[in-house]
Design a protein around this motif. Structure first.
Motif, PDB file in Angstrom:
ATOM      1  N   ALA A  24       4.958  -0.924   6.568  1.00  0.00           N
ATOM      2  CA  ALA A  24       4.814  -1.292   8.116  1.00  0.00           C
ATOM      3  C   ALA A  24       5.465  -2.395   8.553  1.00  0.00           C
ATOM      4  CB  ALA A  24       3.444  -1.016   8.600  1.00  0.00           C
ATOM      5  N   GLU A  25       6.104  -2.522   9.470  1.00  0.00           N
ATOM      6  CA  GLU A  25       7.050  -3.753   9.917  1.00  0.00           C
ATOM      7  C   GLU A  25       6.757  -4.005  11.365  1.00  0.00           C
ATOM      8  OE1 GLU A  25       9.691  -4.229  12.056  1.00  0.00           O
ATOM      9  OE2 GLU A  25      10.042  -6.341  11.287  1.00  0.00           O
ATOM     10  N   ARG A  26       6.386  -5.208  11.688  1.00  0.00           N
ATOM     11  CA  ARG A  26       6.044  -5.619  13.029  1.00  0.00           C
ATOM     12  C   ARG A  26       7.143  -6.634  13.608  1.00  0.00           C
ATOM     13  NH1 ARG A  26       0.635  -9.007  11.890  1.00  0.00           N
ATOM     14  NH2 ARG A  26       1.492 -10.507  10.334  1.00  0.00           N
ATOM     15  N   GLY A  27       8.123  -7.116  12.947  1.00  0.00           N
ATOM     16  CA  GLY A  27       8.812  -8.432  13.306  1.00  0.00           C
ATOM     17  C   GLY A  27      10.323  -7.775  13.886  1.00  0.00           C
ATOM     18  N   GLY A  28      10.546  -6.500  13.979  1.00  0.00           N
ATOM     19  CA  GLY A  28      11.836  -6.123  14.441  1.00  0.00           C
ATOM     20  C   GLY A  28      12.956  -6.062  13.593  1.00  0.00           C
ATOM     21  N   TYR A  29      12.679  -6.195  12.381  1.00  0.00           N
ATOM     22  CA  TYR A  29      13.677  -6.174  11.366  1.00  0.00           C
ATOM     23  C   TYR A  29      13.855  -4.874  10.253  1.00  0.00           C
ATOM     24  CZ  TYR A  29      14.468 -11.069  12.653  1.00  0.00           C
ATOM     25  OH  TYR A  29      14.475 -12.207  13.556  1.00  0.00           O
ATOM     26  N   TYR A  30      13.002  -3.991  11.116  1.00  0.00           N
ATOM     27  CA  TYR A  30      13.025  -2.702  10.061  1.00  0.00           C
ATOM     28  C   TYR A  30      14.236  -2.169   9.724  1.00  0.00           C
ATOM     29  CZ  TYR A  30      13.983   0.086  14.246  1.00  0.00           C
ATOM     30  OH  TYR A  30      14.507   0.517  15.318  1.00  0.00           O
ATOM     31  N   TYR A  31      15.121  -2.248  10.673  1.00  0.00           N
ATOM     32  CA  TYR A  31      16.606  -1.635  10.342  1.00  0.00           C
ATOM     33  C   TYR A  31      17.300  -2.238   9.171  1.00  0.00           C
ATOM     34  CZ  TYR A  31      17.931  -5.504  12.961  1.00  0.00           C
ATOM     35  OH  TYR A  31      18.309  -6.765  13.429  1.00  0.00           O
ATOM     36  N   THR A  32      16.805  -3.391   8.851  1.00  0.00           N
ATOM     37  CA  THR A  32      17.728  -3.987   8.001  1.00  0.00           C
ATOM     38  C   THR A  32      17.459  -3.465   6.465  1.00  0.00           C
ATOM     39  OG1 THR A  32      15.891  -5.598   7.492  1.00  0.00           O
ATOM     40  CG2 THR A  32      17.594  -6.188   8.916  1.00  0.00           C
ATOM     41  N   GLY A  33      16.394  -2.799   6.234  1.00  0.00           N
ATOM     42  CA  GLY A  33      15.880  -2.204   5.045  1.00  0.00           C
ATOM     43  C   GLY A  33      15.565  -3.108   3.809  1.00  0.00           C
ATOM     44  N   LEU A  34      15.329  -4.574   4.342  1.00  0.00           N
ATOM     45  CA  LEU A  34      14.845  -5.325   3.479  1.00  0.00           C
ATOM     46  C   LEU A  34      13.394  -5.251   3.157  1.00  0.00           C
ATOM     47  CD1 LEU A  34      17.225  -8.225   4.887  1.00  0.00           C
ATOM     48  CD2 LEU A  34      17.770  -6.928   2.967  1.00  0.00           C
ATOM     49  N   ASP A  35      13.155  -5.174   1.983  1.00  0.00           N
ATOM     50  CA  ASP A  35      11.423  -4.865   1.732  1.00  0.00           C
ATOM     51  C   ASP A  35      10.773  -6.061   2.172  1.00  0.00           C
ATOM     52  OD1 ASP A  35      11.748  -5.056  -1.896  1.00  0.00           O
ATOM     53  OD2 ASP A  35      12.440  -6.627  -0.328  1.00  0.00           O
ATOM     54  N   HIS A  36      11.249  -7.256   2.055  1.00  0.00           N
ATOM     55  CA  HIS A  36      10.590  -8.394   2.247  1.00  0.00           C
ATOM     56  C   HIS A  36      10.254  -8.863   3.849  1.00  0.00           C
ATOM     57  CE1 HIS A  36      14.578 -10.440   2.652  1.00  0.00           C
ATOM     58  NE2 HIS A  36      14.066 -10.874   3.361  1.00  0.00           N
ATOM     59  N   LYS A  37      10.799  -7.909   4.633  1.00  0.00           N
ATOM     60  CA  LYS A  37      10.807  -7.902   6.020  1.00  0.00           C
ATOM     61  C   LYS A  37       9.387  -7.244   6.381  1.00  0.00           C
ATOM     62  CE  LYS A  37      14.110 -10.365   7.297  1.00  0.00           C
ATOM     63  NZ  LYS A  37      13.928 -11.708   8.225  1.00  0.00           N
ATOM     64  N   TYR A  38       8.979  -6.443   5.381  1.00  0.00           N
ATOM     65  CA  TYR A  38       8.010  -5.283   5.616  1.00  0.00           C
ATOM     66  C   TYR A  38       6.492  -6.140   5.514  1.00  0.00           C
ATOM     67  CZ  TYR A  38      11.005  -1.782   6.908  1.00  0.00           C
ATOM     68  OH  TYR A  38      12.082  -0.647   7.428  1.00  0.00           O
ATOM     69  N   ASP A  39       5.554  -5.773   6.294  1.00  0.00           N
ATOM     70  CA  ASP A  39       4.239  -6.578   6.334  1.00  0.00           C
ATOM     71  C   ASP A  39       3.219  -5.842   5.322  1.00  0.00           C
ATOM     72  OD1 ASP A  39       5.428  -7.015   9.412  1.00  0.00           O
ATOM     73  OD2 ASP A  39       5.186  -8.751   8.287  1.00  0.00           O
ATOM     74  N   TYR A  40       3.207  -4.714   5.416  1.00  0.00           N
ATOM     75  CA  TYR A  40       2.068  -4.011   4.796  1.00  0.00           C
ATOM     76  C   TYR A  40       2.671  -2.649   3.910  1.00  0.00           C
ATOM     77  CZ  TYR A  40      -0.523  -6.377   8.187  1.00  0.00           C
ATOM     78  OH  TYR A  40      -1.220  -7.452   8.802  1.00  0.00           O
ATOM     79  N   TRP A  41       1.928  -2.572   2.696  1.00  0.00           N
ATOM     80  CA  TRP A  41       2.479  -1.421   1.989  1.00  0.00           C
ATOM     81  C   TRP A  41       1.462  -0.604   1.638  1.00  0.00           C
ATOM     82  CZ3 TRP A  41       7.712  -1.216   0.115  1.00  0.00           C
ATOM     83  CH2 TRP A  41       8.833  -2.146   0.822  1.00  0.00           C
ATOM     84  N   GLY A  42       1.934   0.633   1.258  1.00  0.00           N
ATOM     85  CA  GLY A  42       0.909   1.794   0.676  1.00  0.00           C
ATOM     86  C   GLY A  42       0.975   1.609  -0.927  1.00  0.00           C
ATOM     87  N   GLN A  43       0.222   2.221  -1.689  1.00  0.00           N
ATOM     88  CA  GLN A  43       0.142   2.169  -3.164  1.00  0.00           C
ATOM     89  C   GLN A  43       1.305   3.208  -3.712  1.00  0.00           C
ATOM     90  OE1 GLN A  43      -3.989   3.120  -4.091  1.00  0.00           O
ATOM     91  NE2 GLN A  43      -4.323   0.764  -4.261  1.00  0.00           N
ATOM     92  N   GLY A  44       1.846   3.982  -2.928  1.00  0.00           N
ATOM     93  CA  GLY A  44       2.888   4.804  -3.511  1.00  0.00           C
ATOM     94  C   GLY A  44       2.448   6.241  -3.766  1.00  0.00           C
ATOM     95  N   THR A  45       3.436   7.099  -4.118  1.00  0.00           N
ATOM     96  CA  THR A  45       3.099   8.465  -4.589  1.00  0.00           C
ATOM     97  C   THR A  45       4.326   9.105  -5.500  1.00  0.00           C
ATOM     98  OG1 THR A  45       2.805  10.823  -3.897  1.00  0.00           O
ATOM     99  CG2 THR A  45       4.280   9.590  -2.447  1.00  0.00           C
ATOM    100  N   GLN A  46       4.144   9.497  -6.516  1.00  0.00           N
ATOM    101  CA  GLN A  46       4.965   9.743  -7.416  1.00  0.00           C
ATOM    102  C   GLN A  46       5.688  10.991  -7.089  1.00  0.00           C
ATOM    103  OE1 GLN A  46       6.160   8.126 -10.583  1.00  0.00           O
ATOM    104  NE2 GLN A  46       7.840   9.527 -10.356  1.00  0.00           N
TER     105      GLN A  46
END
Length: 125
Positions: A98-120
């Motif tokens: 999840a991203e709240r700063g408006g940079y989601y379209y960049t695809g840069l992971d460090h711009k995202y604020d919250y992460w799930g644990q993942g699914t294989q």
């Protein structure tokens, strides 16, 4: 705070399809743009797709265009990734973010604020 939980991963044969789901809880879901990333063994995490807060705008990594579709349902606090024509090289752990700063379209992971644990996701040849 946003909590994210992915589901829908599994084992599929090449050419098959899977639909990943990410359930969000906590702060207002519609305030966040959402993205999907993946990480294969021994490789860096890479951008897959992103969607704006309203769902009106979507972005994809080049190799996923035409095969993957990201969507969201703000009423259900969910974001989805429909994956078609899967290839063995799509094998990875898939994460929603999840991203709240408006940079989601960049695809840069460090711009995202919250992460799930993942699914294989495993695609057999």
């Amino acid at each position: 705070q946003v909590q994210l939980v992915e589901s829908g991963g599994g084992l599929v044969q090449a050419g098959g399809s899977l639909r990943l789901s990410c359930a969000a809880s906590g702060s207002f879901f519609s305030n966040y743009a959402m993205g999907w990333f993946r990480q294969a063994p021994g490789k860096e995490r890479e951008f897959v797709a992103a969607i704006s807060r309203s769902g009106d705008n979507t972005y994809y990594a080049e190799s996923m265009k035409g095969r993957f579709t990201i969507s969201r349902d703000n009423a259900k606090n969910r974001v989805y990734l429909q994956m078609n024509s899967l290839k063995p090289e799509d094998t990875a752990v898939y994460y929603c973010a999840a991203e709240r700063g408006g940079y989601y379209y960049t695809g840069l992971d460090h711009k995202y604020d919250y992460w799930g644990q993942g699914t294989q996701v495993t695609v057999s040849s």
